[in-house]
Scaffold this active site. Structure first.
Site, PDB file in Angstrom:
ATOM      1  N   THR A 191       0.824  -1.206   0.000  1.00 14.12           N
ATOM      2  CA  THR A 191       0.000   0.000   0.000  1.00 14.12           C
ATOM      3  C   THR A 191       0.860   1.259   0.000  1.00 14.12           C
ATOM      4  O   THR A 191       0.626   2.185  -0.776  1.00 14.12           O
ATOM      5  CB  THR A 191      -0.930  -0.015   1.222  1.00 14.12           C
ATOM      6  OG1 THR A 191      -1.803  -1.152   1.118  1.00 14.12           O
ATOM      7  CG2 THR A 191      -1.780   1.243   1.288  1.00 14.12           C
ATOM      8  N   HIS A 240       4.592 -10.054   2.547  1.00 16.75           N
ATOM      9  CA  HIS A 240       3.696 -11.065   3.122  1.00 16.75           C
ATOM     10  C   HIS A 240       2.942 -11.850   2.064  1.00 16.75           C
ATOM     11  O   HIS A 240       2.229 -12.805   2.398  1.00 16.75           O
ATOM     12  CB  HIS A 240       2.727 -10.441   4.131  1.00 16.75           C
ATOM     13  CG  HIS A 240       1.640  -9.596   3.531  1.00 16.75           C
ATOM     14  ND1 HIS A 240       0.375 -10.062   3.295  1.00 16.75           N
ATOM     15  CD2 HIS A 240       1.653  -8.315   3.119  1.00 16.75           C
ATOM     16  CE1 HIS A 240      -0.361  -9.084   2.778  1.00 16.75           C
ATOM     17  NE2 HIS A 240       0.389  -8.012   2.661  1.00 16.75           N
ATOM     18  N   THR A 253      12.883   5.190  10.906  1.00 21.33           N
ATOM     19  CA  THR A 253      13.835   4.168  11.324  1.00 21.33           C
ATOM     20  C   THR A 253      13.525   2.866  10.585  1.00 21.33           C
ATOM     21  O   THR A 253      12.385   2.416  10.560  1.00 21.33           O
ATOM     22  CB  THR A 253      13.749   3.945  12.847  1.00 21.33           C
ATOM     23  OG1 THR A 253      14.023   5.185  13.482  1.00 21.33           O
ATOM     24  CG2 THR A 253      14.744   2.895  13.304  1.00 21.33           C
ATOM     25  N   CYS A 292     -21.398  -8.705   0.211  1.00 26.00           N
ATOM     26  CA  CYS A 292     -21.835  -8.976   1.571  1.00 26.00           C
ATOM     27  C   CYS A 292     -20.658  -9.213   2.509  1.00 26.00           C
ATOM     28  O   CYS A 292     -20.792  -9.131   3.721  1.00 26.00           O
ATOM     29  CB  CYS A 292     -22.761 -10.184   1.592  1.00 26.00           C
ATOM     30  SG  CYS A 292     -24.175  -9.937   0.512  1.00 26.00           S
TER      31      CYS A 292
HETATM   32  C1  LIG Z   1      10.954  12.684  18.544  1.00 25.45           C
HETATM   33  C2  LIG Z   1      10.928  11.714  17.424  1.00 25.45           C
HETATM   34  N1  LIG Z   1       9.945  11.770  16.501  1.00 25.45           N
HETATM   35  C3  LIG Z   1       9.862  10.910  15.485  1.00 25.45           C
HETATM   36  C4  LIG Z   1      10.780   9.910  15.320  1.00 25.45           C
HETATM   37  C5  LIG Z   1      10.616   8.991  14.162  1.00 25.45           C
HETATM   38  O1  LIG Z   1      10.220   7.711  14.547  1.00 25.45           O
HETATM   39  P1  LIG Z   1      10.486   6.452  13.609  1.00 25.45           P
HETATM   40  O2  LIG Z   1      11.946   6.435  13.365  1.00 25.45           O
HETATM   41  O3  LIG Z   1       9.981   5.303  14.366  1.00 25.45           O
HETATM   42  O4  LIG Z   1       9.768   6.684  12.333  1.00 25.45           O
HETATM   43  C6  LIG Z   1      11.843   9.800  16.253  1.00 25.45           C
HETATM   44  C7  LIG Z   1      12.898   8.780  16.173  1.00 25.45           C
HETATM   45  O5  LIG Z   1      13.369   8.346  15.179  1.00 25.45           O
HETATM   46  C8  LIG Z   1      11.902  10.715  17.326  1.00 25.45           C
HETATM   47  O6  LIG Z   1      12.888  10.650  18.236  1.00 25.45           O
HETATM   48  C1  LIG Z   2      -2.415  -6.211  -6.006  1.00 24.38           C
HETATM   49  C2  LIG Z   2      -2.207  -5.692  -4.624  1.00 24.38           C
HETATM   50  N1  LIG Z   2      -1.713  -4.453  -4.446  1.00 24.38           N
HETATM   51  C3  LIG Z   2      -1.488  -3.937  -3.226  1.00 24.38           C
HETATM   52  C4  LIG Z   2      -1.767  -4.659  -2.091  1.00 24.38           C
HETATM   53  C5  LIG Z   2      -1.513  -4.017  -0.772  1.00 24.38           C
HETATM   54  O1  LIG Z   2      -0.398  -4.577  -0.125  1.00 24.38           O
HETATM   55  P1  LIG Z   2      -0.248  -4.468   1.465  1.00 24.38           P
HETATM   56  O2  LIG Z   2      -1.482  -5.020   2.036  1.00 24.38           O
HETATM   57  O3  LIG Z   2       0.976  -5.214   1.772  1.00 24.38           O
HETATM   58  O4  LIG Z   2      -0.150  -3.020   1.787  1.00 24.38           O
HETATM   59  C6  LIG Z   2      -2.292  -5.965  -2.224  1.00 24.38           C
HETATM   60  C7  LIG Z   2      -2.665  -6.833  -1.076  1.00 24.38           C
HETATM   61  O5  LIG Z   2      -3.141  -6.458  -0.057  1.00 24.38           O
HETATM   62  C8  LIG Z   2      -2.507  -6.489  -3.516  1.00 24.38           C
HETATM   63  O6  LIG Z   2      -3.005  -7.719  -3.703  1.00 24.38           O
HETATM   64  S1  FES Z   3     -25.090  -8.132   3.369  1.00 21.11           S
HETATM   65 FE1  FES Z   3     -25.766  -8.939   1.499  1.00 21.11          FE
HETATM   66  S2  FES Z   3     -27.354 -10.308   2.138  1.00 21.11           S
HETATM   67 FE2  FES Z   3     -26.656  -9.516   4.027  1.00 21.11          FE
END
Ligand SMILES: Cc1ncc(COP(=O)(O)O)c(C=O)c1O
Ligand SMILES: Cc1ncc(COP(=O)(O)O)c(C=O)c1O
Ligand code: FES
Ligand code: FES
Lengths: 398, 143, 398
Positions: free
Chosen positions: A75, A204, A240, A328
């Site tokens: 995504t 995944h 990070t 559904c």
């Molecule tokens: C104050 C602060 N904000 C944001 C971040 C970013 O976090 P992350 O690296 O998990 O994206 C950090 C550390 O890297 C941080 O110390």
């Molecule tokens: C074709 C396709 N694109 C994008 C995604 C999104 O990947 P993720 O869920 O790892 O963000 C998926 C599966 O969820 C996918 O099948």
């Molecule tokens: S949500 Fe489609 S029949 Fe219930």
């Protein structure tokens, strides 16, 4: 209540992380936990591990190491590719071409870009789910800056003519992104020969961990950053680094692309066995998607007169994990946009079942699954008014 | 990040110190940029018989100073003048791109010291390259 | 070459994942690997695990469960909070207030928003790194839509008057975001009583895994989505959930906030012991940041006449992992914007050392680290031209 054994046939949704992958990840949690941006030994080890994983990802898709950037999954890769390219090229034009059957990570990003003033063309697909390259060519205008067409579809498994689409874009100097999330470990990819500029993948889906993915950005292609902050990933993606996840992605992709032919033949053989039985032994059933240009593990069939969510519930009760394009089950009460795009009437889309096979499925799984599917379909049809009507209208009640 | 050679010269700097009665002294850099290098020369018969350095700076700056002094010791002033920052970096088995300017500092320090000697001895100073500057790129972040 | 034992004093950069956390994560890789969006049993288990973790995060900061959204880390949370709020409120105004000492995940996101037409006010801080609430109040205009001030700073450890800032914003009906990435497990947080509308956190800063974080969004607060795609996280954040990561975050945050006082007293005591020795036994040394309104494990000192990267290299050789605000270590050759903002001259910022202590540090670590720091500083001063000048200029050469 339900049987405890699970026959997992939803590999397009996610896969179990390979225990060997988990094994490789483990030291990076509590032993080699250094922040790769730091200076000391512990940090250098993390940095080396990341670069080794990057090399593996690059190799798996025929790219160079410095063309791979780690993200939090498919995504994020899709969001980054589309928004990053759109914003970087806004001065050149505001037109983006994609297909009618993309994953929501693409379509909803396009919806967002539309609100920001971009124009989106959704290429139609034929009844098998394929984009026609001629349609693409005639959709291109002077303002077209980006084409995004998925490599293979997650619901119906249809594979697109990617090299031809890539060539058409390259010819006109237009960036080409492909969402290859469903493709790693299923089809060989070479970004060079296939003229791909941007490519999304997610661990995944090929026995790697959740929450880690990558975006390939061809050398020389400039897209805007998406996550702003620290200077990680050569200043292109802040945050990070998820070191264990990156290591896991590396190991998983290396395994996924090795022995590809043997593995996909095995899966395709099982798939065909199950598919043939379903189509031949359960009446009023049809195949959705392409017969040959199809992901090896993908089955997508519609059973007339029944609804997919109920079918899934019965199968779940029998220990079978599967998926449907029925509204559904979607929480939004809209049937799958993919099934509608290939021309399925809404009521047929409702009766769709997706089975996506993987490495651990066996012949026994296939027989068991077939029996359970047949029983479940019969059971639901027996209570369906549509089926009752159908029986009455038939010339003779067989 | 650093080669073994850089680390060796950083951990065991050669010719570190001061020559109190130096024949030529060169100082380059700027504390604001985090680097100052001072080179001391003893010159006999146009030959550098002794050289010492003082450096305030990063690992690459210290290692470059150390390596540069090694490279010019025993050389004529002409030979020493031609020791480029590239030669210093190569002798160190490479420097990270962002650290190349630290080797430039060493080259410039030697030039300044040689010219100091020349001026003190009534000779024309040789033409120096433009002063060293840091490339003030975009900001990055530590973690 | 270097000693093999590591004394880790860089807990603000990242922490080792607690083995108990890893243990809790493990089943979610290869056994309970279901995609939470699916319908079958395997998927329901994942969904339950996610909601349990969400409950734990909520509890840790005094929020409600449906106010917590999982992200890929602090950077994504910061990007989402700022861009999401800015875009959602664009019609109301285009003015954002932040501080001069935020993490780059905030400052670079603000730079990006500036390019998109927003106006950013960077509040100055006093010499200890604190924002003055009066400055904030007078910076607010009719166009102000968002205030983002970090809870505690990652470099100098200074804690901001968050409840007062929150109250000032609430009074004017302005959204208040705080980056609390450094705070979980160090100070108690209550989003209700502190008037916080949006709060970022990241698991790897409190003995959880890297690559997972959360954004708290107060009920009723509407910000735009950031990652577009599937309907995960109540349709607010797309992407297949990183189930093991989320479970790990849950366990880590529950541990982090329990016994908070005992743990922080332990760390603060060690910190003060080390800090006092450094300040008293190494001449020409100064403390950066606030003496009391300071994260319990944080030490940030400047040693005159020397440069931080060389200091880190020597300490690394002694097996001590630390950090610096020197430009020479930053890859950008700009000294820390935080140290400059509290008024340090660039050359003093260059000589800064950050030591951030954590749960596993001991008294022995402190003695060893002190000895090594003292030796390293002396060694670097012995080769520093600035120190040579200083000695010469002193009235008597002691
Ligand atoms: C104050 C602060 N904000 C944001 C971040 C970013 O976090 P992350 O690296 O998990 O994206 C950090 C550390 O890297 C941080 O110390
Ligand atoms: C074709 C396709 N694109 C994008 C995604 C999104 O990947 P993720 O869920 O790892 O963000 C998926 C599966 O969820 C996918 O099948
Ligand atoms: S949500 Fe489609 S029949 Fe219930
Ligand atoms: S002295 Fe600053 S980078 Fe080398």
């Amino acid at each position: 209540m339900a049987s405890q054994k699970t026959i997992y046939m939803d590999h397009s949704a996610t896969t179990a992380t390979d225990p060997a992958v988990v094994e490789a990840m483990l030291p990076w949690y509590s032993i080699n936990y250094g922040n790769p941006s730091s200076l000391y030994r512990l940090a250098r080890e993390s940095r080396t591990a990341i670069e080794e994983a990057r090399e593996k990802v690059a190799k798996a898709i025929g790219a160079k190491q410095d063309e791979i950037f780690f993200t939090s999954g498919g995504t994020e890769s899709d969001n980054w590719a589309l928004k990053g390219a759109a914003l970087a090229l806004r001065k050149k034009g505001n037109h983006i071409i994609t297909s009618a059957i993309e994953h929501h990570a693409i379509t909803h990003t396009c919806d967002y870009l539309k609100k920001q003033g971009f124009e989106i063309t959704y290429l139609p697909v034929d009844e098998f789910g394929q984009v026609r390259v001629d349609d693409l060519k005639s959709a291109i205008t002077d303002k077209t800056i980006l084409v995004s067409v998925m490599f293979a579809n997650n619901e119906i498994g249809t594979i697109q003519p990617i090299p031809e689409i890539g060539a058409a874009c390259r010819e006109r100097g237009i960036l080409f992104h492909t969402d290859a999330v469903q493709v790693i470990g299923n089809l060989p990819i070479n970004v060079e020969s296939m003229n791909i500029d941007l490519l999304s993948l997610s661990a995944h889906k090929f026995y790697g961990p959740k929450g880690i993915g990558a975006l390939y950005i061809r050398k020389g292609v400039r897209i805007d950053n998406y996550l702003h902050g620290g200077g990680q990933e050569h200043r292109k993606r802040a945050g990070t680094e998820n070191v264990p996840g990156i290591v896991g992605l590396g190991v998983a992709i290396e395994k996924a692309v090795s022995n590809l032919e043997v593995k996909t033949l095995q899966i395709r053989t099982l798939r065909d066995a199950l598919l043939d039985r379903i189509l031949h032994e359960i009446p009023n059933t049809r195949l959705n998607g392409h017969r040959t240009m199809r992901l090896p593990g993908n089955i997508n069939v519609s059973f007339d007169f029944i609804e997919g969510e109920s079918l899934l519930l019965l199968l779940d009760h029998s220990g079978i994990a599967a998926s449907t394009g029925s509204a559904c089950s979607s929480g939004s009460l809209e049937p799958s946009h993919v099934l509608l795009a290939i021309g399925l009437p809404a009521e047929v889309a409702h009766g769709s079942l997706r089975l996506t096979l993987g490495l651990e499925n066996t012949n026994e799984d296939i027989s068991y699954a077939f029996d359970e599917i047949k029983k479940a379909v019969e059971r639901l049809r027996a209570m369906s008014p549509l089926y009752a009507d159908y029986l009455k209208k038939r010339p003779c009640n067989v | 990040m650093y080669s073994e050679k850089v680390m060796d010269h950083f951990m065991n700097p050669r010719n570190q110190g001061e020559i109190t009665d130096a024949d030529g002294v060169g100082e380059v850099g700027n504390p604001t940029c985090g680097d100052i290098m001072r080179i001391f020369l003893t010159v006999k018969d146009n030959i550098i018989t002794d050289v010492k350095f003082q450096t305030f700076g990063c690992g690459a700056a210290v290692a470059s100073s150390s390596m540069a002094t090694e490279l010019i010791k025993g050389k004529t002033l002409e030979e020493a003048w031609d020791v480029s920052n590239k030669a210093v970096a190569e002798a160190l088995e490479g420097l990270p791109p962002i650290k190349m300017h630290c080797s430039v500092l060493a080259e410039e320090g030697i030039h300044k010291a040689i010219n100091d000697y020349r001026v003190k001895n009534g000779l024309e100073p040789w033409e120096e390259k433009e002063g060293h500057t840091h490339s003030h790129d975009e900001l990055t972040c530590e973690e």
